[in-house]
Design a protein around this motif. Structure first.
Motif, PDB file in Angstrom:
ATOM      1  N   SER A  59       0.840  -1.207   0.000  1.00 33.16           N
ATOM      2  CA  SER A  59       0.000   0.000   0.000  1.00 33.16           C
ATOM      3  C   SER A  59       0.869   1.250   0.000  1.00 33.16           C
ATOM      4  CB  SER A  59      -0.925   0.011   1.219  1.00 33.16           C
ATOM      5  OG  SER A  59      -0.175  -0.004   2.423  1.00 33.16           O
ATOM      6  N   GLU A  60       0.329   2.306  -0.585  1.00 27.84           N
ATOM      7  CA  GLU A  60       1.066   3.558  -0.701  1.00 27.84           C
ATOM      8  C   GLU A  60       0.417   4.633   0.163  1.00 27.84           C
ATOM      9  OE1 GLU A  60       2.674   6.607  -4.211  1.00 27.84           O
ATOM     10  OE2 GLU A  60       1.693   4.719  -4.735  1.00 27.84           O
ATOM     11  N   ARG A  61       1.232   5.299   0.971  1.00 33.64           N
ATOM     12  CA  ARG A  61       0.729   6.402   1.796  1.00 33.64           C
ATOM     13  C   ARG A  61       0.577   7.658   0.933  1.00 33.64           C
ATOM     14  NH1 ARG A  61       4.930   6.053   6.919  1.00 33.64           N
ATOM     15  NH2 ARG A  61       5.110   3.773   7.009  1.00 33.64           N
ATOM     16  N   GLU A  62      -0.092   8.667   1.495  1.00 32.43           N
ATOM     17  CA  GLU A  62      -0.251   9.942   0.777  1.00 32.43           C
ATOM     18  C   GLU A  62       1.102  10.574   0.472  1.00 32.43           C
ATOM     19  OE1 GLU A  62      -2.898  12.712   2.577  1.00 32.43           O
ATOM     20  OE2 GLU A  62      -4.616  11.344   2.555  1.00 32.43           O
ATOM     21  N   SER A  63       2.080  10.322   1.338  1.00 33.25           N
ATOM     22  CA  SER A  63       3.421  10.890   1.146  1.00 33.25           C
ATOM     23  C   SER A  63       4.196  10.194   0.033  1.00 33.25           C
ATOM     24  CB  SER A  63       4.218  10.777   2.449  1.00 33.25           C
ATOM     25  OG  SER A  63       4.364   9.410   2.819  1.00 33.25           O
ATOM     26  N   GLY A  64       3.657   9.052  -0.471  1.00 34.21           N
ATOM     27  CA  GLY A  64       4.339   8.296  -1.520  1.00 34.21           C
ATOM     28  C   GLY A  64       5.141   7.116  -0.996  1.00 34.21           C
ATOM     29  N   ILE A  65       5.314   7.035   0.333  1.00 36.56           N
ATOM     30  CA  ILE A  65       6.038   5.909   0.929  1.00 36.56           C
ATOM     31  C   ILE A  65       5.208   4.635   0.773  1.00 36.56           C
ATOM     32  CG2 ILE A  65       6.868   4.930   3.122  1.00 36.56           C
ATOM     33  CD1 ILE A  65       7.497   7.837   3.978  1.00 36.56           C
ATOM     34  N   ILE A  66       5.877   3.519   0.469  1.00 34.22           N
ATOM     35  CA  ILE A  66       5.184   2.248   0.283  1.00 34.22           C
ATOM     36  C   ILE A  66       5.410   1.349   1.495  1.00 34.22           C
ATOM     37  CG2 ILE A  66       5.199   0.088  -1.059  1.00 34.22           C
ATOM     38  CD1 ILE A  66       5.737   1.855  -3.537  1.00 34.22           C
ATOM     39  N   ASP A  67       4.316   0.802   2.022  1.00 31.73           N
ATOM     40  CA  ASP A  67       4.388  -0.200   3.091  1.00 31.73           C
ATOM     41  C   ASP A  67       4.292  -1.568   2.445  1.00 31.73           C
ATOM     42  OD1 ASP A  67       4.469   1.344   5.612  1.00 31.73           O
ATOM     43  OD2 ASP A  67       2.561   2.135   4.885  1.00 31.73           O
ATOM     44  N   LEU A  68       5.336  -2.377   2.663  1.00 40.03           N
ATOM     45  CA  LEU A  68       5.412  -3.689   2.037  1.00 40.03           C
ATOM     46  C   LEU A  68       5.603  -4.749   3.116  1.00 40.03           C
ATOM     47  CD1 LEU A  68       5.715  -5.339  -0.658  1.00 40.03           C
ATOM     48  CD2 LEU A  68       8.164  -4.840  -0.537  1.00 40.03           C
ATOM     49  N   HIS A  69       4.647  -5.676   3.213  1.00 41.08           N
ATOM     50  CA  HIS A  69       4.752  -6.794   4.157  1.00 41.08           C
ATOM     51  C   HIS A  69       4.865  -8.084   3.349  1.00 41.08           C
ATOM     52  CE1 HIS A  69       2.521  -4.519   7.647  1.00 41.08           C
ATOM     53  NE2 HIS A  69       3.596  -3.879   7.202  1.00 41.08           N
ATOM     54  N   ALA A  70       5.786  -8.947   3.724  1.00 41.87           N
ATOM     55  CA  ALA A  70       5.984 -10.188   2.986  1.00 41.87           C
ATOM     56  C   ALA A  70       6.244 -11.345   3.933  1.00 41.87           C
ATOM     57  CB  ALA A  70       7.142 -10.047   2.005  1.00 41.87           C
ATOM     58  N   THR A  71       5.673 -12.508   3.582  1.00 44.52           N
ATOM     59  CA  THR A  71       5.919 -13.727   4.339  1.00 44.52           C
ATOM     60  C   THR A  71       6.764 -14.669   3.490  1.00 44.52           C
ATOM     61  OG1 THR A  71       3.804 -13.521   5.494  1.00 44.52           O
ATOM     62  CG2 THR A  71       4.866 -15.677   5.541  1.00 44.52           C
ATOM     63  N   ILE A  72       7.871 -15.119   4.062  1.00 51.85           N
ATOM     64  CA  ILE A  72       8.744 -16.089   3.396  1.00 51.85           C
ATOM     65  C   ILE A  72       8.366 -17.474   3.908  1.00 51.85           C
ATOM     66  CG2 ILE A  72      11.125 -16.898   3.135  1.00 51.85           C
ATOM     67  CD1 ILE A  72      11.960 -13.929   3.727  1.00 51.85           C
ATOM     68  N   TYR A  73       7.984 -18.359   3.000  1.00 56.69           N
ATOM     69  CA  TYR A  73       7.630 -19.721   3.385  1.00 56.69           C
ATOM     70  C   TYR A  73       8.796 -20.656   3.064  1.00 56.69           C
ATOM     71  CZ  TYR A  73       2.806 -18.137   3.842  1.00 56.69           C
ATOM     72  OH  TYR A  73       1.671 -17.475   4.240  1.00 56.69           O
ATOM     73  N   CYS A  74       9.070 -21.583   3.985  1.00 56.87           N
ATOM     74  CA  CYS A  74      10.090 -22.609   3.755  1.00 56.87           C
ATOM     75  C   CYS A  74       9.498 -23.954   4.141  1.00 56.87           C
ATOM     76  CB  CYS A  74      11.363 -22.305   4.535  1.00 56.87           C
ATOM     77  SG  CYS A  74      11.131 -22.146   6.314  1.00 56.87           S
ATOM     78  N   GLU A  75      10.225 -25.034   3.811  1.00 53.61           N
ATOM     79  CA  GLU A  75       9.654 -26.373   3.968  1.00 53.61           C
ATOM     80  C   GLU A  75       9.970 -27.045   5.305  1.00 53.61           C
ATOM     81  OE1 GLU A  75       8.991 -28.224  -0.365  1.00 53.61           O
ATOM     82  OE2 GLU A  75      11.101 -28.100   0.193  1.00 53.61           O
TER      83      GLU A  75
END
Length: 306
Positions: free
Chosen positions: A227-243
């Motif tokens: 998602s992008e804030r009004e200021s242009g900064i992007i919030d990025l959340h990611a999940t890394i899956y392993c076995e």
């Protein structure tokens, strides 16, 4: 008087060109070199590309649409089956095929299989001999001779994708393959991949870079927030899956050092790609044997079959 705005010429020729070859021959590096932007992740480990990636180059009156495919390898699991299937579908219904090979004077099984498909397609085909900076000229001539005996390619082009040697000459040749027709993508587009998918792939690239042996291929990345804030900064959340739980410990590292390294490298690359500041948060979760679970493969965006 205001300066006159220079109008871009109308695209009159547009074609789809596919890159194929065995794992680790440099298809993603060449795609990036042809497009002039990073649209495919690059690693020295084989089977890096899992999906068919589309790179787009528009210049002058021509638009090139490049399909970078996974390497053709012997599948070891259901994800591997999917990757092989993507390759076979990618060499159908295109305007030209680039078979990328290493400078070895022997036509291997995977290359012969792809050449048989190319022969059936009856479209222009280019043998692209990559990594020419690693051999002497006599060896290169022997490679050309070996492939000439198997198939009458439209052209043979020696290149070094890493150094961009021969890339302009290759583009000049490929422009002759483009049929007349309107552009498929806007002029400023360089890939058909959604931004969040590219961000996930960048994180996976850093996993491949930082980790050893089999662990990276047992990983997948799911972007859960983009998602992008009004200021242009992007919030990025990611999940890394392993076995495996043991893999999770290695990815996180002592006191979280490895995960921090991976995340920092990924954030810097994502910021370069997006052109803005990014706040990246990453988590690691275990999903045992996900590469053999069709539902999980689809959840991670790898299986697009009907």
């Amino acid at each position: 008087m205001e300066p006159e705005v220079q109008q871009e010429p109308e695209v009159k020729r547009c074609g789809i060109l596919t890159l194929c070859g065995r794992p680790n021959v440099g298809k993603s590096t060449l795609t990036n070199a042809l497009v002039g932007e990073k649209v495919a992740i690059v690693s020295n480990k084989p089977q890096t590309t899992r999906n068919r990636i589309c790179g787009v180059l528009t210049r002058g009156e021509s638009q090139f649409v490049f399909m970078d495919t996974p390497g053709l390898h012997k599948a070891a699991n259901r994800l591997g089956d999917y990757m092989v299937d993507v390759v076979k579908k990618s060499v159908a219904d295109v305007d030209g095929v680039l078979l990328l090979v290493e400078p070895i004077a022997n036509v291997g099984g995977p290359e012969r299989e792809l050449i048989e498909q190319i022969k059936r397609m009856k479209v222009p085909s280019v043998l692209v001999i990559n990594k020419i900076d690693t051999v002497e000229k006599p060896q290169l001539l022997a490679v050309m001779e070996a492939y000439n005996q198997v198939h009458d390619f439209t052209a043979i082009v020696p290149i070094s994708a890493k150094r961009r040697d021969g890339v302009e000459e290759l583009l000049d040749l490929l422009s002759t393959f483009l049929p007349e027709g309107p552009q498929l993508f806007p002029r400023d587009v360089v890939t058909d991949q959604p931004e969040r998918q590219i961000c996930g792939e960048i994180i996976r690239e850093k996993l491949l870079y930082c980790l050893e042996k089999e662990i990276p291929h047992g990983t997948a990345v799911e972007v859960t927030k983009f998602s992008e804030r009004e200021s242009g900064i992007i919030d990025l959340h990611a999940t890394i899956y392993c076995e495996k739980a043991s893999h999770k410990g290695i990815i996180i590292g002592k006191q979280g050092a490895m995960l921090k390294k991976i995340s920092t490298m990924a954030r810097e690359d994502v910021e370069r790609f997006m052109g803005t500041k990014v706040y990246l948060e990453t988590w690691v979760k275990v999903k045992e044997n996900w590469r053999d679970n069709l539902n999980l493969i689809r959840n991670f965006g790898f299986d697009n079959r009907d």
